[in-house]
Design an enzyme around this catalytic site. Structure first.
Site, mmCIF file in Angstrom:
data_model
loop_
_atom_site.group_PDB
_atom_site.id
_atom_site.type_symbol
_atom_site.label_atom_id
_atom_site.label_comp_id
_atom_site.label_asym_id
_atom_site.label_seq_id
_atom_site.Cartn_x
_atom_site.Cartn_y
_atom_site.Cartn_z
ATOM 1 N N CYS A 16 -10.339 -19.411 -20.408
ATOM 2 C CA CYS A 16 -9.227 -20.056 -19.915
ATOM 3 C C CYS A 16 -9.399 -21.585 -20.159
ATOM 4 O O CYS A 16 -9.683 -22.220 -21.463
ATOM 5 C CB CYS A 16 -8.956 -19.830 -18.516
ATOM 6 S SG CYS A 16 -7.344 -20.518 -17.982
ATOM 7 N N ASP B 75 -0.630 -11.131 -19.667
ATOM 8 C CA ASP B 75 -1.254 -12.487 -19.296
ATOM 9 C C ASP B 75 -0.075 -13.423 -18.818
ATOM 10 O O ASP B 75 0.892 -13.731 -19.580
ATOM 11 C CB ASP B 75 -2.265 -13.137 -20.209
ATOM 12 C CG ASP B 75 -2.886 -14.288 -19.749
ATOM 13 O OD1 ASP B 75 -2.448 -14.695 -18.824
ATOM 14 O OD2 ASP B 75 -3.980 -14.655 -19.969
ATOM 15 N N HIS C 154 -4.377 -11.606 -17.023
ATOM 16 C CA HIS C 154 -5.240 -13.030 -17.168
ATOM 17 C C HIS C 154 -6.802 -12.788 -16.517
ATOM 18 O O HIS C 154 -7.644 -13.005 -17.228
ATOM 19 C CB HIS C 154 -4.359 -14.135 -16.505
ATOM 20 C CG HIS C 154 -5.392 -15.218 -16.864
ATOM 21 N ND1 HIS C 154 -5.147 -15.849 -18.210
ATOM 22 C CD2 HIS C 154 -6.043 -16.126 -16.228
ATOM 23 C CE1 HIS C 154 -6.078 -17.035 -18.000
ATOM 24 N NE2 HIS C 154 -6.558 -17.236 -16.711
#
Lengths: 125, 363
Positions: B154, B308, B337
């Site tokens: 991320c 996600d 995610h």
């Protein structure tokens, strides 16, 4: 032959919860993507921040009048203390390093590591 | 007709059995519910490790190898700045780090602690021109190997790609990113909530210093407002299933353990990435240098999640489109995610795919 509807009440309940979750999330996302939501929520946050700023500034003046340190003063002191502690630890490490080196040479075992010789498994035929 | 009459008692007994079974489940659930409330949270992040470097918010871990021989090239994982690194090391048997160690990788990880008040001034410059380069240097020194695989999750992926783009002459041997956003305008809700017409980021940062963890947590929660309650309903239903409860509690603990963000870093994220979308446009300037993704030439793998809700595919897709690497691949896997990297879904889907890609590039 087609199967009839499931008689398991738990399965029906799970399906219901799952559908409810999807629908609520979709509806909320649709509403939260609007200008009105963005404007409204930010106005509320800005108001809270203004109040917080006003309180902090008023409190700082009040504390200064009483000759007392404010939160910002204490934080600044804390920062200086932390910086000094970090500086002291670096000095301590630098002083201890030669001694550690000597003890290692005197026979203290260094943690051994496996050899870096691994090969990937052969691909399947 | 006689067959129908014969089925009636059977149906009655089946309903009675079902009712009895539901009552038993309810009782078991209540007993387990009491255990749930009384028992401590499961331990996480227990894979043995050394802290080889610590500076303020930055922690660099080296995990102790678990294989008899290891690949030549070590891995340096950069965790997202908003969350704790133990999502990658949940519990024995469910730990990504443990999987890598058992597969023969030498693993280092950059984990973040809450920034202290004086660290409110940390900027992208500190993360990408100081923290990551310093950790890369230390991993090289500690492992005795010049090459390394840089792996970011991320925002850890964003920092990793910016770092490589700013240091084109010292490319990592491999670059692996998980759900890394590049086109921040495609993160539609975040973009909307931080609309420059309404969102006074300067006032927020100037007032709070570091941006409180509660605000970051609320931002993530608001993306799926019904999911927490639905999760609790599912937990109640599965209270009799010890494995489910343990897993739920680990994920719950992690998602509640959101970190505050350094104020200046947050201000830059909003102004440069969300408002100007400068990383996507190739206009992001860090320390006077342009972070151009075309500067990235190392082999790169980008793994994205099909569902996600934080980094949608539209936000992540430009990474592979824009990098200059000859060898580049994007894999889309089922999951969200978080379930992309941790839990049963990750164990089944991501981990073996990653091992297959990385093993041959780690010798």
């Amino acid at each position: 032959m087609a199967e009839g509807p499931s008689k398991d009440p738990s399965a029906a309940w799970r399906e219901l919860v799952s559908q409810w979750e999807k629908n609520i999330n979709a509806l909320a996302n649709q509403n939260m993507a609007s200008d009105e939501f963005s404007s409204g929520s930010n106005q509320a946050m800005n108001l809270a921040l203004r109040i917080q700023q006003g309180m902090a500034s008023g409190m700082a003046t009040y504390l200064a009048t009483l000759n007392l340190p404010s939160r910002a003063d204490i934080t600044a002191l804390g920062e200086r203390l932390q910086a000094m502690e970090a500086y002291l630890s670096r000095i301590a490490v630098a002083l201890e390093e030669p001694a550690r080196g000597k003890s290692r040479t005197r026979g203290a075992p260094k943690r051994s590591r496996p050899p870096r010789t691994k090969q990937p498994p052969a691909p399947l035929p | 007709m006689s067959a129908t009459l014969g089925e009636a008692p059977k149906l009655q007994s089946s309903i009675a059995e079902q009712v009895q079974s539901e009552i038993e489940r309810a009782i078991r659930r209540n007993i387990k519910g009491l255990e749930y409330v009384a028992s401590p949270a499961p331990a996480v992040g227990m894979t043995p490790k050394d802290v080889i470097y610590k500076r303020g918010t930055l922690n660099l871990y080296h995990y102790l190898p678990m294989a008899d021989e290891i690949y030549r090239v070590p891995i340096l994982i950069v965790m997202a700045t908003s969350n704790r690194g133990y999502i990658l090391d949940l519990a024995p048997g469910q730990s990504f780090v443990e999987f890598l160690l058992r597969s023969g990788y030498d693993v280092y990880l950059i984990d973040w602690s809450p920034p202290s008040p004086d660290e409110r001034r940390l900027r992208f410059e500190d993360y990408t021109l100081d923290f990551i380069p310093e950790c890369v240097r230390r991993v090289r020194k500690d492992s005795g190997v010049k090459d390394l695989t840089l792996m970011g999750y991320c925002m850890g992926g964003v920092l990793s790609v910016i770092y490589v783009a700013l240091h084109p002459k010292t490319q990592p041997k491999n670059l692996v990113c998980f759900t890394t956003p590049i086109d921040f305008r495609a993160m539609e809700l975040f973009a909307k909530w931080s609309d420059r017409r309404y969102f006074e980021v300067d006032r927020l940062v100037d007032t709070t210093g570091n941006v409180p963890a509660e605000l970051i947590f609320t931002g993530f929660e608001m993306l799926r407002p019904a999911s927490r309650l639905a999760g609790q309903v599912t937990l109640w239903e599965n209270l009799g299933n010890d494995e489910f409860v343990k897993s739920y509690r680990m994920f719950e603990r992690w998602s509640n353990d959101t970190l505050p963000l350094a104020g200046e870093y947050f201000r830059q994220t909003v102004k440069d990435l969300l408002w100007e979308n400068s990383l996507y446009k190739g206009e992001l300037t860090i320390g006077g240098k342009r972070a151009d993704l075309r500067n990235i030439t190392a082999p790169i793998l980008h793994v994205v999640a099909e569902h996600d809700h934080i980094v949608p595919h539209a936000a992540a897709r430009p990474l592979i489109e824009q990098v200059g690497s000859a060898e580049k691949e994007e894999i889309m896997l089922k999951g969200g995610h978080i379930s992309l990297v941790a839990g049963a879904n990750a164990q089944r889907r991501l981990w073996p795919r990653l091992d297959a890609w990385l093993g041959v590039r780690s010798i």
